[in-house]
Design a protein around this motif. Structure first.
Motif, short mmCIF file in Angstrom:
data_model
loop_
_atom_site.label_atom_id
_atom_site.label_comp_id
_atom_site.label_asym_id
_atom_site.label_seq_id
_atom_site.Cartn_x
_atom_site.Cartn_y
_atom_site.Cartn_z
N LEU A 72 -8.67 14.96 4.08
CA LEU A 72 -8.13 13.96 3.17
C LEU A 72 -9.05 13.79 1.96
N LYS A 73 -10.35 13.70 2.24
CA LYS A 73 -11.32 13.42 1.17
C LYS A 73 -11.43 14.57 0.17
N ALA A 74 -10.98 15.76 0.58
CA ALA A 74 -11.07 16.92 -0.31
C ALA A 74 -10.22 16.71 -1.57
N ARG A 75 -9.24 15.84 -1.50
CA ARG A 75 -8.38 15.59 -2.67
C ARG A 75 -8.03 14.10 -2.77
N ALA A 76 -9.07 13.29 -2.75
CA ALA A 76 -8.88 11.84 -2.85
C ALA A 76 -10.07 11.31 -3.63
N MET A 77 -10.04 10.06 -4.06
CA MET A 77 -11.23 9.53 -4.73
C MET A 77 -11.49 8.07 -4.40
N ARG A 78 -12.72 7.68 -4.69
CA ARG A 78 -13.15 6.29 -4.50
C ARG A 78 -13.48 5.80 -5.91
N PRO A 79 -12.54 5.10 -6.57
CA PRO A 79 -12.79 4.66 -7.94
C PRO A 79 -14.01 3.73 -8.00
N PRO A 80 -14.72 3.72 -9.14
CA PRO A 80 -15.91 2.87 -9.22
C PRO A 80 -15.59 1.37 -9.12
N ALA A 81 -14.41 0.96 -9.56
CA ALA A 81 -14.07 -0.48 -9.51
C ALA A 81 -12.57 -0.68 -9.58
N TYR A 82 -12.14 -1.85 -9.11
CA TYR A 82 -10.76 -2.32 -9.30
C TYR A 82 -10.83 -3.33 -10.44
N GLU A 83 -10.32 -2.91 -11.59
CA GLU A 83 -10.41 -3.75 -12.80
C GLU A 83 -9.08 -4.47 -13.01
N THR A 84 -9.14 -5.72 -13.40
CA THR A 84 -7.91 -6.46 -13.70
C THR A 84 -7.96 -6.92 -15.16
N ARG A 85 -6.91 -6.64 -15.89
CA ARG A 85 -6.82 -7.10 -17.29
C ARG A 85 -5.57 -7.94 -17.46
N THR A 86 -5.73 -9.08 -18.07
CA THR A 86 -4.56 -9.90 -18.35
C THR A 86 -4.44 -10.05 -19.86
N ASP A 87 -3.28 -9.71 -20.37
CA ASP A 87 -3.04 -9.68 -21.82
C ASP A 87 -4.19 -8.93 -22.51
N ASP B 259 -11.85 6.06 -14.80
CA ASP B 259 -11.81 6.36 -13.35
C ASP B 259 -11.54 5.10 -12.52
N ASN B 260 -11.64 3.93 -13.16
CA ASN B 260 -11.32 2.70 -12.42
C ASN B 260 -9.84 2.65 -12.08
N VAL B 261 -9.50 1.90 -11.02
CA VAL B 261 -8.13 1.40 -10.91
C VAL B 261 -8.04 0.30 -11.96
N ILE B 262 -7.01 0.30 -12.79
CA ILE B 262 -6.89 -0.78 -13.78
C ILE B 262 -5.50 -1.41 -13.64
N ASP B 263 -5.55 -2.71 -13.36
CA ASP B 263 -4.32 -3.47 -13.13
C ASP B 263 -4.02 -4.24 -14.42
N PHE B 264 -3.14 -3.67 -15.25
CA PHE B 264 -2.83 -4.26 -16.56
C PHE B 264 -1.66 -5.25 -16.41
N TRP B 265 -1.90 -6.53 -16.64
CA TRP B 265 -0.83 -7.53 -16.55
C TRP B 265 -0.55 -8.09 -17.95
N ASN B 266 0.67 -8.05 -18.38
CA ASN B 266 1.05 -8.79 -19.59
C ASN B 266 1.82 -10.03 -19.13
N MET B 267 1.20 -11.18 -19.33
CA MET B 267 1.76 -12.42 -18.78
C MET B 267 2.29 -13.35 -19.86
N SER B 268 1.88 -13.13 -21.12
CA SER B 268 2.37 -14.06 -22.15
C SER B 268 3.72 -13.55 -22.63
N GLY B 269 4.68 -14.39 -22.61
CA GLY B 269 6.04 -13.95 -22.94
C GLY B 269 6.63 -13.21 -21.76
N ARG B 270 7.00 -11.97 -22.00
CA ARG B 270 7.64 -11.16 -20.97
C ARG B 270 6.61 -10.68 -19.93
#
Ligand code: FAD
Ligand code: 3HM
Length: 382
Positions: free
Chosen positions: A66-81, A195-206
């Motif tokens: 499994l690890k031969a083709r998987a990764m451990r991202p450096p961080a789980y980043e969250t961005r809002t607007d 390389d991070n997971v980045i969770d992009f949330w647009n919360m203002s308006g739509r």
């Protein structure tokens, strides 16, 4: 099959069925695993796994592949607007990202090498409490243990009259596997750690969200979330102009996503009155579909598959039904709490506030289903 060898029939070769099949076969069972589709393959794009399922994969001997083709991202980043609200490094927490096809192929290989008989194009239509399985071609089979791992629309479950409570959430998601395009993304935003997971949330308006999850050096999993009520946001193929306007820093990978048909999947949680009936047990989405917020649907499926194999192997052959009831009693609460937390995050959209992977939220991720002392340790902690 030797006189004492016990036999299992399993419906569904998804992550739950494959894990249960391999775990039982490695414990000496003869196992036949039925998959309705003509091909053994995974639906969907990418996936995040946590310690609970990674421990199971390790014990199955599948972690190295499994690890031969998987990764451990450096961080789980969250961005809002588009402001960074958290970068969770998750030190000491075991988690990995990968593609679904890679996880599925790894489990298929492990099951085969463990001696499982895999039968594609074999549709199960139901089962009886005493261990008879029926098939669409009219044939039947007998088993000491029957497992319904046939997903959220489980025929095994529905044939036995389990009560299903189904709750739908207001949001849903369309998932894609696309090339990383790292250099192009870096050109658009040089300071971002792509390389991070980045969770992009647009919360203002739509309300719209893109969950950006690198799966390996070459492949990127992106999940586009919108409320089901937003017809334009949830249309497939995606409305490229809308998504590029909302998330301009992701323009190149959205362009690739727009070339894929895609399927919008509304979040749902299913809860059953019980998971077992006689010598039949349900695991995975057949028993406990959940919102993906905590990325634990497959994780719970795999940990329950492992503990079920262990409990059934330990069971006295004259009381498999009792052993299954006891298995549900001790193991189910971890999944129930995970479903509740995941549904709460999905319904409240509070992951957009960042800092979401802390405290109790990580309980299931950090549960080790392979630790023989896990329940004693819980008692001591109380
Ligand atoms: P399934 O994957 O549905 O497999 C069931 C199998 O049974 C299929 O192969 C099907 O063809 C077969 N089948 C069905 N009916 C029959 C029949 N009658 N006879 C024979 N075969 C049959 N989980 C995570 O752990 N991490 C994540 O990051 C994550 N992200 C997710 C993102 C989204 C948007 C969604 C919707 C879910 C996510 N999940 C995640 C949850 C995860 O995908 C599921 O919980 C998991 O795939 C369930 O596996 P399963 O084997 O129980 O069911
Ligand atoms: C990995 C993952 N995490 C969260 C979600 C979500 O909240 O929809 C989906 C995912 O695939």
């Amino acid at each position: 099959m030797s006189a004492q060898q016990r036999h299992a029939e399993i419906s569904g070769a998804g992550f739950a069925g494959l894990t249960a099949a391999a775990a039982l076969a490695q414990r000496g069972w003869s196992v036949r695993l039925h998959e309705r589709s003509d091909e053994l393959r995974a639906e969907g794009a990418g996936i995040v796994l946590w310690g609970n399922s990674l421990k199971v994969l390790q014990r199955l001997g599948a972690l190295h592949d499994l690890k031969a083709r998987a990764m451990r991202p450096p961080a789980y980043e969250t961005r809002t607007d588009n402001a960074i609200v958290s970068q969770e490094r998750l030190e000491g927490v075991d988690w990995m990202t990968m593609t679904r096809p890679h996880l599925h192929e790894t489990l298929v290989r492990t099951a085969r090498e463990s001696g499982v008989e895999l039968v594609a194009g074999s549709e199960v239509t139901g089962a009886t409490a005493d261990g008879t399985v029926t098939f669409a071609d009219g044939s039947t089979a007998e088993a000491d243990l029957v497992i319904g791992a046939d997903g959220v629309g489980s025929a095994v479950r529905d044939s036995l009259g389990f009560q299903v409570d189904r709750q739908r959430s207001r949001d849903g998601i369309t998932r894609f596997l696309v090339p990383r395009r790292k250099a192009e993304l870096a050109a658009l935003e040089p300071d971002t750690e792509w390389d991070n997971v980045i969770d992009f949330w647009n919360m203002s308006g739509r309300v719209l969200r893109v969950l950006y999850t690198p799966a390996n050096d070459d492949e990127l999993y992106i999940a586009l979330m919108s409320p089901a009520a937003d017809a334009q946001g949830s249309q497939v193929p995606i409305d490229l102009a809308l998504w590029q306007q909302e998330f301009p820093q992701l323009a190149p990978v959205l362009e690739d996503a727009a070339t894929i048909a895609g399927r919008y999947y509304g979040y749902q949680t299913t809860r059953l009155d019980r998971w077992t009936e006689g010598s039949v047990a349900l695991i995975g989405d057949a028993a406990h579909a959940m919102c993906p917020a905590l990325a634990q649907g497959a994780g719970c499926a795999m940990m329950n598959a492992w503990t079920l194999a262990e409990a059934a192997t330990r069971a006295d052959a004259t009381d498999v039904a009792g052993a299954l009831v006891e298995w549900e009693r001790v193991e189910r609460p971890f999944t129930d709490r995970c479903q509740d937390r995941s549904q709460h995050y999905a319904d409240s959209r509070s992951m957009s506030q960042g800092g979401q992977f802390a405290g109790d939220i990580l309980e299931t991720a950090q549960y080790d289903p392979t630790d023989a002392r896990r329940h004693d340790l819980q008692e001591v902690a109380r």
